[in-house]
Design an enzyme around this catalytic site. Structure first.
Site, PDB file in Angstrom:
ATOM      1  N   LEU A  63       0.830  -1.216   0.000  1.00 33.76           N
ATOM      2  CA  LEU A  63       0.000   0.000   0.000  1.00 33.76           C
ATOM      3  C   LEU A  63       0.859   1.259   0.000  1.00 33.76           C
ATOM      4  O   LEU A  63       0.386   2.325  -0.375  1.00 33.76           O
ATOM      5  CB  LEU A  63      -0.942  -0.004   1.205  1.00 33.76           C
ATOM      6  CG  LEU A  63      -2.012  -1.099   1.192  1.00 33.76           C
ATOM      7  CD1 LEU A  63      -2.817  -1.083   2.486  1.00 33.76           C
ATOM      8  CD2 LEU A  63      -2.941  -0.952  -0.004  1.00 33.76           C
ATOM      9  N   HIS A  82       6.234 -10.039   4.618  1.00 31.66           N
ATOM     10  CA  HIS A  82       6.214  -8.674   4.077  1.00 31.66           C
ATOM     11  C   HIS A  82       5.982  -7.649   5.199  1.00 31.66           C
ATOM     12  O   HIS A  82       6.712  -6.659   5.306  1.00 31.66           O
ATOM     13  CB  HIS A  82       5.114  -8.576   3.013  1.00 31.66           C
ATOM     14  CG  HIS A  82       4.897  -7.215   2.444  1.00 31.66           C
ATOM     15  ND1 HIS A  82       5.109  -6.925   1.113  1.00 31.66           N
ATOM     16  CD2 HIS A  82       4.470  -6.048   3.006  1.00 31.66           C
ATOM     17  CE1 HIS A  82       4.829  -5.640   0.892  1.00 31.66           C
ATOM     18  NE2 HIS A  82       4.441  -5.089   2.032  1.00 31.66           N
TER      19      HIS A  82
HETATM   20 NI    NI Z   1       3.792  -3.202   2.515  1.00 35.67          NI
END
Ligand code: NI
Length: 164
Positions: free
Chosen positions: A90, A131
């Site tokens: 994002l 992640h």
């Molecule tokens: Ni990320």
């Protein structure tokens, strides 16, 4: 519902190491609620606190859209196997790149009530765990990307062409 602004690559807060959470305070509770709202609003499967400018070791993950995990102070117990595939973030909107990650991850952490928990996952969940944990140490997936970043729109067009 309170949305927080998602920090974009280049913002120095994304390259800092986050601090452990020592207790659940009203501010931490509010942060967790806002992180979940912000993740869902952005159609993400995970979000780490530094992505909203807060240097705390908190991540939220929901790979199904109905099963959110609130993960505080995560520690890796085991990582194994390998998966290679497209990944996005994002904080790097509209882009995607190929990253190889473990296909299995098992972590210990504290939940939103500061209870000790264990989570293990494969495939997308394992990828999301790795992640998001990287974010807590100031790392982005672009450091691991194989080849060039691509525009997500181009990827979608390719997928549609293949279906036809
Ligand atoms: Ni990320």
């Amino acid at each position: 519902m309170a949305l927080r602004q998602i920090r974009i690559e280049g913002d120095p807060v994304l390259n800092k190491v986050c601090k452990e959470v020592k207790e659940i305070t009203p501010r931490v509770k509010e942060l967790i609620e806002d992180m979940l709202d912000t993740m869902y609003e952005a159609n993400g499967v995970g979000l780490a606190a530094p992505q909203v400018g807060i240097l705390k070791r908190i991540i939220v993950i929901d790979v199904t859209g109905e099963d959110p995990y609130v993960i505080i102070n995560p520690k890796v117990i085991e990582k194994s196997g390998e998966q290679t595939g497209y990944e996005g973030c994002l904080s790097i909107p509209g882009k995607s790149g190929i990253v190889t990650r473990p296909n299995f991850a098992k972590i210990s952490y504290k939940d939103e009530n500061f209870e000790d928990r264990i989570l293990e996952g494969t495939e997308l969940l394992a990828r999301a765990i790795c992640h998001e944990m990287d974010h807590l140490d100031g790392h982005l997936y672009t450091e691991l990307v194989e080849g060039d970043l691509v525009n997500m729109e181009d990827l979608q067009e390719e997928a549609e062409e293949e279906e036809q």
